[in-house]
Design an enzyme around this catalytic site. Structure first.
Site, short mmCIF file in Angstrom:
data_model
loop_
_atom_site.label_atom_id
_atom_site.label_comp_id
_atom_site.label_asym_id
_atom_site.label_seq_id
_atom_site.Cartn_x
_atom_site.Cartn_y
_atom_site.Cartn_z
N GLN A 1 -35.96 -15.82 -13.83
CA GLN A 1 -34.97 -16.36 -12.90
C GLN A 1 -33.61 -15.77 -13.28
O GLN A 1 -33.08 -16.06 -14.34
CB GLN A 1 -34.92 -17.88 -12.96
CG GLN A 1 -34.01 -18.47 -11.89
CD GLN A 1 -33.87 -19.97 -12.01
OE1 GLN A 1 -33.29 -20.46 -12.97
NE2 GLN A 1 -34.41 -20.70 -11.05
N ARG B 1 -42.41 -30.40 -13.15
CA ARG B 1 -42.67 -31.52 -14.06
C ARG B 1 -44.15 -31.77 -14.30
O ARG B 1 -44.56 -32.17 -15.41
CB ARG B 1 -42.01 -32.78 -13.51
CG ARG B 1 -40.50 -32.78 -13.60
CD ARG B 1 -39.88 -33.85 -12.72
NE ARG B 1 -40.09 -33.57 -11.31
CZ ARG B 1 -39.74 -34.40 -10.31
NH1 ARG B 1 -39.17 -35.56 -10.60
NH2 ARG B 1 -39.93 -34.07 -9.06
N TYR C 1 -25.04 -22.86 -7.97
CA TYR C 1 -24.73 -21.73 -8.83
C TYR C 1 -23.80 -20.79 -8.05
O TYR C 1 -23.42 -21.07 -6.93
CB TYR C 1 -26.02 -21.03 -9.26
CG TYR C 1 -26.74 -21.73 -10.40
CD1 TYR C 1 -26.92 -23.11 -10.40
CD2 TYR C 1 -27.25 -21.02 -11.48
CE1 TYR C 1 -27.57 -23.76 -11.44
CE2 TYR C 1 -27.90 -21.66 -12.53
CZ TYR C 1 -28.07 -23.02 -12.50
OH TYR C 1 -28.71 -23.67 -13.53
#
Length: 397
Positions: A102, A348, A172
């Site tokens: 990423q 998760r 971001y």
């Protein structure tokens, strides 16, 4: 004739890369690079899900510039880190899985005090993370950062990575340009959505020109930021259409929320206010205890909670899409395939059970056991992990 629904566990192409199946470990901060270098702990973290059957594991996150880190412990891709990144890629490849990096610049989500350099955004704004002012990126900054994306892409190809995921969401840097509430510029980078999308398109085009055909290039984009002045679903779809028109990306991963303004819009489920406050440095800790409930909002968890918004993107785009957000069940994965999504991304659920993909594929389970308490979120500073697993592993007294 209708096309056959693909098997989520069958091999699939992502651009020039062949994946062993259509499952993706989504990028989640690992907290395992205390000196900004790849560690054995980071490698083991990704080996766990790679050995557990995932098709593609994503390293999160790899900064293109020192001021683009969220905090000083994160990896900045370059000559000093390429050897460790190559060692990580080799280890993952040894399991049969592929590896993505990423790639991003944290923009206003960066902690300038931790990094020792001022954070940048589309427009000047106060930072709740560093208690400093975030600077407005200049033309020179944007030219430099675009070149740093290109250099990072080349380094990751050299290190053996298969996929580059460009981070265009979560407030971001690129996302801060897309959001009208964070981008108050009056130059060619602000105003209309086409102007606000200029940086996203410029970066994607520059990276594609550098690595075309060598690796897959994808982007994480927003289905909706979840705050006033953030990217809306309609704007997110229009940005995605512009990126599709440019032909610079092999797929989009559909995400949402803002690490700066509304993180729980992405995660859903329990809001770990007390745990987050305890993990923060003192100035932020005090603010978190006072206002944490308004920052970490309460959103009830439901399976595949982004699916409805994602359907809008699927109907409006032809390019491959990765469905993200609360995917824990085999029948949800099959539904995603039936509705035309090309890959499913999980976070998760894999943190709780790194071998969940193999368990689902073999029919040993039909769903993961993650309870979505989100107590894993504050552990990103000390090594991302599932506290529930740790507690259940403790000897009984």
């Amino acid at each position: 004739m209708t096309a056959a629904v693909p098997d989520v566990f069958a091999p699939a192409a992502l651009g020039p890369v062949r994946l062993r199946n259509r499952t993706v470990k989504a990028a989640t901060f690992e907290g395992r690079t205390p000196h900004g270098q790849v560690t054995d702990e980071l490698i083991d973290y990704h080996l766990a899900v790679a050995r557990g059957g995932i098709g593609l594991t994503t390293v999160a996150y790899l900064a293109v510039a020192p001021e683009g880190r969220t905090h000083r412990e994160q990896v900045v891709v370059g000559e000093s880190t390429v050897a460790g990144l190559a060692r990580l890629a080799d280890a993952v490849h040894g399991t049969g899985a592929a590896i993505a990096g990423q790639v991003g610049h944290a923009g206003p989500v960066a902690n300038g005090r931790s990094n020792g350099s001022r954070a940048l955004a589309a427009s000047r704004m106060p930072s709740p993370l560093s208690m400093q002012m975030v600077g407005s990126a200049s033309e020179r900054d944007l030219t430099r950062i675009t070149k740093q994306y290109v250099a990072t892409a080349r380094t990751l190809v050299t290190a053996g990575f298969d996929v580059l995921e460009l981070h265009m969401a979560h407030s971001y840097l690129i996302s801060s340009f897309l959001a009208s509430g964070l981008n108050r510029r009056r130059d060619r980078w602000g105003g209309s959505l086409e102007n606000r999308a200029r940086l996203a398109r410029q970066v994607a085009r520059a990276v594609r020109e550098e690595v075309d055909g060598e690796v897959a290039v994808t982007a994480k984009v927003s289905l909706g930021d979840g705050f006033r002045g953030g990217v809306t679903t309609e704007e997110g779809l229009e940005v995605a259409r512009l990126l599709e028109f440019d032909g610079t990306l092999d797929a989009l991963q559909l995400s949402g929320g803002s690490s700066l303004m509304n993180p729980m819009y992405l995660f859903r489920g329990g809001a770990p206010v007390a745990e987050f406050a305890a993990a923060m440095p003192l100035p932020v800790r005090v603010g978190m205890r006072v206002a944490g409930g308004s920052f970490l909002k309460d959103y009830a968890f439901e399976e595949a909670y982004f699916l409805e918004k994602a359907r809008t993107f699927r109907a409006g785009l032809a390019m491959p899409l990765m469905l993200l957000g609360g995917i824990n069940r085999r029948d949800t994965m099959d539904l995603a395939m039936a509705e035309g999504f090309d890959f499913v991304a999980m976070g998760r659920a894999l943190l709780r059970e790194p071998d969940l993909v193999d368990r689902l594929r073999a029919g040993r389970q039909d769903a993961g056991v993650c309870i979505h308490c989100n107590r894993c979120m504050p552990t990103i500073y000390t090594g991302t992990r599932c506290p529930v697993v740790e507690e259940t592993a403790l000897p009984q007294t």
